[in-house]
Design a protein around this motif. Structure first.
Motif: not given
Length: 87
Positions: A1-26
């Motif tokens: 069975m395949k899995t499809r993950l649905r995530i909004s553009q706003t949520q993708l932007t939120d993840l980018i913000d989380i990663a950016t605000s954590s720099l240089p850390n993981e």
């Protein structure tokens, strides 16, 4: 069975913000949502993103405080959501 993950553009932007605000850390976040079993695939929809603090404060490793993780799982469960992914 395949899995499809649905995530909004706003949520993708939120993840980018989380990663950016954590720099240089993981960085890390839990993706909470709903899973529906369809005949051909599982449909996974992200509803909420829970940022997670890097207890290591490291550029090469990541660990999560156990109590923080338990609280986030409880928070998702209280909202009727499942943890559907880790970023």
């Amino acid at each position: 069975m395949k899995t499809r993950l649905r995530i909004s553009q706003t949520q993708l932007t939120d993840l980018i913000d989380i990663a950016t605000s954590s720099l240089p850390n993981e960085s890390c976040a839990l993706l909470a949502g709903e899973v529906k079993d369809m005949k051909i695939w599982k449909d996974v929809r992200v509803i909420e993103i829970f940022p997670v603090r890097n207890a290591d404060q490291s550029v090469i490793s990541f660990s999560v405080d156990e109590m923080e993780l338990i609280k986030l799982y409880e928070r998702a469960e209280a909202k009727g959501l499942q943890i559907v992914g880790i970023f």
